[in-house]
Design a protein around this motif. Structure first.
Motif, short mmCIF file in Angstrom:
data_model
loop_
_atom_site.label_atom_id
_atom_site.label_comp_id
_atom_site.label_asym_id
_atom_site.label_seq_id
_atom_site.Cartn_x
_atom_site.Cartn_y
_atom_site.Cartn_z
N THR A 12 0.85 -1.19 0.00
CA THR A 12 0.00 0.00 0.00
C THR A 12 0.89 1.24 0.00
O THR A 12 1.65 1.47 0.95
CB THR A 12 -0.93 0.03 1.22
N LEU A 13 0.76 2.03 -1.07
CA LEU A 13 1.58 3.23 -1.21
C LEU A 13 0.71 4.40 -1.66
O LEU A 13 -0.26 4.21 -2.40
CB LEU A 13 2.71 3.00 -2.24
N ARG A 14 1.06 5.57 -1.21
CA ARG A 14 0.33 6.78 -1.61
C ARG A 14 1.26 7.71 -2.38
O ARG A 14 2.44 7.89 -2.02
CB ARG A 14 -0.23 7.50 -0.38
N TYR A 15 0.70 8.34 -3.41
CA TYR A 15 1.48 9.21 -4.29
C TYR A 15 0.74 10.53 -4.50
O TYR A 15 -0.49 10.60 -4.38
CB TYR A 15 1.70 8.55 -5.66
N LYS A 16 1.52 11.54 -4.82
CA LYS A 16 0.95 12.84 -5.16
C LYS A 16 1.69 13.39 -6.36
O LYS A 16 2.92 13.27 -6.47
CB LYS A 16 1.06 13.82 -3.98
N SER A 17 0.93 14.00 -7.27
CA SER A 17 1.55 14.53 -8.48
C SER A 17 2.36 15.78 -8.15
O SER A 17 2.13 16.47 -7.15
CB SER A 17 0.48 14.86 -9.52
N THR A 18 3.31 16.07 -9.00
CA THR A 18 4.17 17.22 -8.78
C THR A 18 3.40 18.53 -8.83
O THR A 18 3.84 19.53 -8.25
CB THR A 18 5.30 17.25 -9.82
N ASP A 19 2.26 18.55 -9.52
CA ASP A 19 1.44 19.77 -9.57
C ASP A 19 0.34 19.77 -8.51
O ASP A 19 -0.53 20.66 -8.50
CB ASP A 19 0.82 19.95 -10.95
N ASP A 20 0.36 18.75 -7.61
CA ASP A 20 -0.60 18.63 -6.51
C ASP A 20 -2.05 18.46 -6.98
O ASP A 20 -2.98 18.64 -6.18
CB ASP A 20 -0.51 19.84 -5.57
N ALA A 21 -2.24 18.12 -8.25
CA ALA A 21 -3.60 17.97 -8.76
C ALA A 21 -4.15 16.56 -8.53
O ALA A 21 -5.37 16.38 -8.53
CB ALA A 21 -3.65 18.31 -10.25
N HIS A 22 -3.28 15.58 -8.36
CA HIS A 22 -3.71 14.19 -8.20
C HIS A 22 -3.06 13.58 -6.97
O HIS A 22 -1.88 13.80 -6.71
CB HIS A 22 -3.35 13.36 -9.43
N GLU A 23 -3.83 12.81 -6.23
CA GLU A 23 -3.30 12.02 -5.12
C GLU A 23 -3.78 10.58 -5.29
O GLU A 23 -5.00 10.32 -5.30
CB GLU A 23 -3.73 12.58 -3.77
N LEU A 24 -2.84 9.66 -5.43
CA LEU A 24 -3.16 8.27 -5.73
C LEU A 24 -2.95 7.38 -4.51
O LEU A 24 -1.98 7.55 -3.76
CB LEU A 24 -2.29 7.75 -6.88
N LEU A 25 -3.84 6.43 -4.37
CA LEU A 25 -3.68 5.36 -3.39
C LEU A 25 -3.49 4.06 -4.18
O LEU A 25 -4.40 3.61 -4.89
CB LEU A 25 -4.91 5.25 -2.49
N LEU A 26 -2.29 3.50 -4.07
CA LEU A 26 -1.95 2.29 -4.82
C LEU A 26 -1.96 1.09 -3.89
O LEU A 26 -1.31 1.09 -2.84
CB LEU A 26 -0.56 2.44 -5.46
N LYS A 27 -2.69 0.06 -4.30
CA LYS A 27 -2.65 -1.22 -3.60
C LYS A 27 -2.24 -2.30 -4.60
O LYS A 27 -2.91 -2.48 -5.62
CB LYS A 27 -4.03 -1.57 -2.99
N ALA A 28 -1.12 -2.94 -4.32
CA ALA A 28 -0.63 -4.03 -5.16
C ALA A 28 -0.89 -5.34 -4.41
O ALA A 28 -0.24 -5.64 -3.39
CB ALA A 28 0.85 -3.86 -5.45
N ILE A 29 -1.85 -6.12 -4.89
CA ILE A 29 -2.32 -7.30 -4.17
C ILE A 29 -1.83 -8.54 -4.90
O ILE A 29 -2.02 -8.69 -6.12
CB ILE A 29 -3.86 -7.31 -4.10
N MET A 30 -1.18 -9.44 -4.18
CA MET A 30 -0.69 -10.69 -4.76
C MET A 30 -1.80 -11.75 -4.72
O MET A 30 -2.39 -12.02 -3.66
CB MET A 30 0.53 -11.19 -4.00
N VAL A 31 -2.09 -12.31 -5.88
CA VAL A 31 -3.04 -13.41 -6.00
C VAL A 31 -2.33 -14.51 -6.78
O VAL A 31 -2.17 -14.43 -8.00
CB VAL A 31 -4.33 -12.98 -6.73
N GLU A 32 -1.88 -15.52 -6.02
CA GLU A 32 -1.05 -16.59 -6.57
C GLU A 32 0.18 -15.98 -7.24
O GLU A 32 0.99 -15.33 -6.56
CB GLU A 32 -1.87 -17.45 -7.54
N ASP A 33 0.35 -16.14 -8.54
CA ASP A 33 1.56 -15.64 -9.21
C ASP A 33 1.33 -14.32 -9.93
O ASP A 33 2.19 -13.88 -10.69
CB ASP A 33 2.05 -16.69 -10.23
N SER A 34 0.19 -13.71 -9.68
CA SER A 34 -0.12 -12.44 -10.35
C SER A 34 -0.24 -11.32 -9.32
O SER A 34 -0.54 -11.55 -8.14
CB SER A 34 -1.43 -12.56 -11.13
#
Length: 268
Positions: free
Chosen positions: A66-88
């Motif tokens: 779980t990682l959070r990101y913000k754009s350099t222009d502060d217009a976007h804030e993303l919440l990233l979830k990378a979930i492992m399901v077997e080999d994907s």
């Protein structure tokens, strides 16, 4: 993937599984597209700031990153979830500012060589495909950060009209005073009188040895020239090119006089 190599070298101690290497590659793609990482978890922590590096503890949970990101222009804030399901790995990304969501599923083995985690030059494969999947599956649906405004071109300097000999002077509104004229000695004054015959400028190319347009002492052709022009033959103030010498007749032979018929002295 320029820039990923130093990031991978910095994060190498925390990379123990293939999915760690894949998350590192995904993180760098987001950085390339104008995002910076704020930290881990769903909620902001104290003293957070945007960084191109991965935050401490980013690899703690090998099943859900779980990682959070913000754009350099502060217009976007993303919440990233990378979930492992077997080999994907299923990437679920939400833009908190617009509530848009994007999903991408990646087979880890398609992009990571698990036996080469210690060698950056061998650990990644199909990097162009990975970049395309991130760009089309995450960046495009959620919107890329706006590019920095390009430097505005400097306003064009107003060219003074007499700096360009081919440019006519600007028209003056009624009742305003005309601008000062250039010096007659200026090379750009040549021909100026022909462009503006009523402006009192010098530098004209029309022959007028008497300068009839200017009041001056001397011969006034409008009053007539004895023996050549009657009074009134030349309108007052008109340009006048005399067709003969002014004043009394010249002594000696006239070089313009035609020789007598049959006289063929070439030295005459």
């Amino acid at each position: 993937m320029a820039g990923l190599e130093p990031l991978y070298a910095w994060a190498r101690a925390a990379i123990s599984r293939p999915q760690d290497a894949l998350v590192c590659g995904i993180h760098w793609e987001l950085v390339r597209h104008g995002y910076r990482c704020l930290g881990t978890g769903d909620q902001p922590g104290p003293d957070e700031r945007k960084s191109e590096l991965l935050p401490a503890g980013w690899e703690a949970n090998k099943e859900v990153y779980t990682l959070r990101y913000k754009s350099t222009d502060d217009a976007h804030e993303l919440l990233l979830k990378a979930i492992m399901v077997e080999d994907s790995m299923i990437l679920n990304v939400m833009d908190r500012s617009s509530q848009k969501v994007a999903d991408v599923t990646l087979a880890v083995a398609d992009y990571i060589n698990p036996e080469h985690l210690d060698d950056f030059h061998k650990v990644y494969k199909n990097t162009e495909e990975l970049r395309t999947r991130i760009a089309s599956g995450i960046i495009a649906p959620l919107g890329a950060p706006a590019e920095k405004a390009k430097k505005e071109p400097e306003p064009k300097r107003d060219e003074h009209w007499d700096e360009n000999p081919l440019r006519l002077p600007p028209r003056q509104p009624m009742g305003t005073r005309a601008p000062s004229r250039p010096s007659p000695l200026s090379p750009f004054a040549v021909g100026g009188e022909d462009l503006d015959p009523f402006g009192g400028r010098s530098g004209g190319m029309i022959v007028d040895p008497l300068h009839s347009g200017f009041p001056q002492p001397g011969i006034d052709p409008s009053s007539g020239i004895p023996g050549r022009l009657p009074p009134g033959a030349v309108p007052p103030g008109a340009r006048f090119d005399p067709f003969g010498p002014l004043g009394a007749g010249r002594p000696g032979p006239d070089p313009d006089h035609l020789p007598p018929p049959g006289y063929d002295d070439m030295f005459m």
